[in-house]
Write an enzyme that holds these catalytic residues in place. Structure first.
Site, PDB file in Angstrom:
ATOM      1  N   TYR A 170       0.860  -1.187   0.000  1.00 45.25           N
ATOM      2  CA  TYR A 170       0.000   0.000   0.000  1.00 45.25           C
ATOM      3  C   TYR A 170       0.891   1.230   0.000  1.00 45.25           C
ATOM      4  O   TYR A 170       1.951   1.249   0.638  1.00 45.25           O
ATOM      5  CB  TYR A 170      -0.895   0.010   1.252  1.00 45.25           C
ATOM      6  CG  TYR A 170      -2.138   0.862   1.103  1.00 45.25           C
ATOM      7  CD1 TYR A 170      -3.335   0.292   0.691  1.00 45.25           C
ATOM      8  CD2 TYR A 170      -2.112   2.226   1.366  1.00 45.25           C
ATOM      9  CE1 TYR A 170      -4.486   1.056   0.544  1.00 45.25           C
ATOM     10  CE2 TYR A 170      -3.251   2.995   1.230  1.00 45.25           C
ATOM     11  CZ  TYR A 170      -4.426   2.412   0.814  1.00 45.25           C
ATOM     12  OH  TYR A 170      -5.549   3.180   0.665  1.00 45.25           O
ATOM     13  N   LEU A 221      -2.105   8.088   4.323  1.00 46.05           N
ATOM     14  CA  LEU A 221      -3.242   8.240   3.414  1.00 46.05           C
ATOM     15  C   LEU A 221      -4.528   7.567   3.873  1.00 46.05           C
ATOM     16  O   LEU A 221      -5.603   7.873   3.332  1.00 46.05           O
ATOM     17  CB  LEU A 221      -2.875   7.718   2.024  1.00 46.05           C
ATOM     18  CG  LEU A 221      -2.044   8.643   1.138  1.00 46.05           C
ATOM     19  CD1 LEU A 221      -1.772   7.986  -0.211  1.00 46.05           C
ATOM     20  CD2 LEU A 221      -2.713   9.991   0.940  1.00 46.05           C
ATOM     21  N   HIS A 226      -7.867  10.489   3.333  1.00 46.87           N
ATOM     22  CA  HIS A 226      -7.768  10.619   1.883  1.00 46.87           C
ATOM     23  C   HIS A 226      -8.320   9.396   1.177  1.00 46.87           C
ATOM     24  O   HIS A 226      -9.060   9.501   0.187  1.00 46.87           O
ATOM     25  CB  HIS A 226      -6.315  10.856   1.473  1.00 46.87           C
ATOM     26  CG  HIS A 226      -6.114  11.083   0.007  1.00 46.87           C
ATOM     27  ND1 HIS A 226      -6.067  10.053  -0.910  1.00 46.87           N
ATOM     28  CD2 HIS A 226      -5.944  12.220  -0.708  1.00 46.87           C
ATOM     29  CE1 HIS A 226      -5.886  10.537  -2.124  1.00 46.87           C
ATOM     30  NE2 HIS A 226      -5.809  11.862  -2.024  1.00 46.87           N
ATOM     31  N   ASP A 227      -7.954   8.210   1.662  1.00 42.13           N
ATOM     32  CA  ASP A 227      -8.387   6.971   1.032  1.00 42.13           C
ATOM     33  C   ASP A 227      -9.493   6.276   1.804  1.00 42.13           C
ATOM     34  O   ASP A 227      -9.895   5.159   1.447  1.00 42.13           O
ATOM     35  CB  ASP A 227      -7.199   5.996   0.922  1.00 42.13           C
ATOM     36  CG  ASP A 227      -6.130   6.465  -0.051  1.00 42.13           C
ATOM     37  OD1 ASP A 227      -6.307   7.525  -0.683  1.00 42.13           O
ATOM     38  OD2 ASP A 227      -5.105   5.772  -0.163  1.00 42.13           O
ATOM     39  N   THR A 228      -9.986   6.915   2.857  1.00 41.79           N
ATOM     40  CA  THR A 228     -10.976   6.270   3.712  1.00 41.79           C
ATOM     41  C   THR A 228     -12.148   7.209   3.973  1.00 41.79           C
ATOM     42  O   THR A 228     -12.627   7.861   3.046  1.00 41.79           O
ATOM     43  CB  THR A 228     -10.304   5.792   5.019  1.00 41.79           C
ATOM     44  OG1 THR A 228      -9.600   6.902   5.626  1.00 41.79           O
ATOM     45  CG2 THR A 228      -9.315   4.666   4.756  1.00 41.79           C
TER      46      THR A 228
END
Length: 474
Positions: A170, A221, A226-228
């Site tokens: 990731y 992130l 941002h990604d969640t």
């Protein structure tokens, strides 16, 4: 993903479910003060700071940035609601543009220099940042970046084992959320570059009671949302920030903690973001209250300048519309704000992106120009001038912006200058064209011919003494 909308001459973006990935929060470490293999970077020696420089309102300032969330979404979070009872809610706080990277640049440099994307950039050494202002007054500082692989890392991103699932890899760390590392005046000076530290260092520094006076903290992130989702952010805050609020080595009675977002999520509305002032330095009478004064990311700069009587950068931090000082700091320092608050029609549109000229905008390219050296900053100490600054080169003296893409040219400031601290000392590698692809960091994203031409252009611009920030246009 975000889709492009054209409204007249303004480029804006409509946002959909960009940050909503169904993942369950997993603590990256045993506690905020614990080292962890999930952070990748080794624990280095504790940071070295000089004597505490007393401020008029606070002695320690900590910024923590979360990602891409509309005001109403953050306001619906039980964790943010609970935190707002402990601190001061700034409900008219605005980001400056879209997307993420230009906001991070502006928050430490007073300008985003026309940037309209999240690509690899570096900013020439003769352009100043908040670090110059702090060091001129011997005020200690650091930036702590979660999942940055080592101190002073200059790469575009870093991909590692996925600690959330235990499967695959990731990309937890990205350069675009690390404003100071974009400035050559930081990365090209070893002592400065190594003050951009990883979270294992943070844990070590807290335990040793050496957290500096000015700090910029960026979660990874997933933990920054941002990604969640905002609920995932809430879980991270419960794990990381809330325990630290009770740790006097992090938060004492002279500490201010600014918890804010880089930008909102919906590009078609103005860029209001949920912002809290926490910490022992918040006046008791203000806790659990709301301040509706119009603030922006430049207000964090101007408030720091006012508190310690610093010079200014002569850019957005001295823009009389955008630089309101936090009211409780203004009261302590004698600074007078502009009176703009709430839903005033005087609040400019700050969701505009792509059309503002500057040296980081390939479509509307202009060279770096001098800051406004006659500007009046909140610290009352004039404008900081970098060594060799050509103050005669102003925005008014520039030709019309150039479209480098139409001319078949790359942006010269998108070339990775090759500064590397992998072994704890500075190594200069061959400059390469930047990369916006996942992987280790700058290099390989454009062909060698374009990279060589861009490097030559960058050298030419520096040689001509073309320096310092572009004027903001609203």
């Amino acid at each position: 993903m975000r889709s492009l909308l054209l409204v007249g001459t303004v480029v804006a973006f409509a946002s959909t479910a960009y940050a909503a990935i169904a993942q369950s929060f997993v603590p990256p470490a045993a506690s905020p003060e614990s080292s962890s293999a999930n952070y990748t970077g080794q624990t280095n020696g504790t940071i070295s700071n000089g004597p505490v420089v007393q401020g008029k309102s606070f002695d320690r300032f900590i910024q923590i940035w979360i990602e891409n969330t509309d005001f109403a979404t953050a306001a619906s979070s039980p964790v943010f609601q609970s935190l707002s009872k402990q601190g001061l809610l700034l409900d008219s706080f605005y980001a400056l543009t879209h997307p993420s990277e230009p906001n991070y640049i502006a928050a430490v440099g007073g300008d985003f220099f026309g940037s309209a994307d999240d690509d690899f950039y570096h900013i020439p050494q003769n352009i100043s940042s908040v670090v110059d202002l702090l060091e001129a007054k011997n005020i200690s500082w650091a930036s702590y970046q979660e999942n940055m692989p080592y101190d002073g890392f200059t790469g575009f991103n870093f991909t590692e084992k996925d600690y959330l699932t235990g499967n695959g890899t990731y990309t937890y760390y990205v350069r675009k959320h690390n404003g100071l590392i974009i400035f050559d005046s930081v990365t090209n000076v070893t002592d400065r570059a190594l003050r951009v530290r990883n979270f294992n260092d943070f844990a070590n520094d807290v335990k040793a009671d050496v957290i500096p006076q000015w700090n910029f903290i960026t979660p990874n992130l997933v933990n920054d949302g941002h990604d969640t989702t905002i609920d995932f952010v809430g879980d991270w805050l419960n794990f990381w920030l809330i325990p630290l609020l009770n740790e006097t080595k992090f938060n004492n009675n002279r500490t201010i903690i600014l918890l804010t977002f880089d930008e909102n999520e919906t590009y078609t509305i103005n860029n209001r973001i949920y912002t809290l002032v926490l910490g022992g330095g918040v006046p008791e009478k203000l806790r659990g209250t709301t301040d509706s004064t119009f603030y922006t990311h430049y207000s964090a700069l101007s408030s720091v300048e006012a508190n310690w009587g610093l010079q200014s950068l002569g850019r957005g931090d001295t823009n009389a519309t955008l630089n309101n000082v936090f009211e409780f700091v203004a009261n302590a320092t004698g600074w007078k704000n502009n009176g703009i608050s709430g839903n005033s029609s005087s609040i400019p549109l700050l969701n505009i992106t792509g059309t503002i000229p500057g040296p980081l905008n390939v479509q509307f390219y202009t060279p770096f120009t001098a800051p406004n050296t006659s500007a009046v900053g909140a610290g009352g100490q004039g404008v900081f001038a970098a060594q060799g600054l050509n103050t005669s080169l102003t925005a008014a003296s520039l030709p019309a912006p150039a479209n480098l893409t139409a001319q078949g040219q790359a942006n010269p400031w998108g070339v990775d200058p090759g500064i590397n601290y992998a072994n704890g000392t500075k190594v200069i590698e061959s400059p390469t064209a930047s990369s916006t692809a996942p992987g280790g960091g700058g290099g390989g994203g454009k062909n060698a011919a374009i990279g060589a031409r861009a490097g030559a252009e960058a050298a030419l611009f520096v040689g001509l003494g073309i320096i310092c920030g572009v004027a903001m246009v609203f």
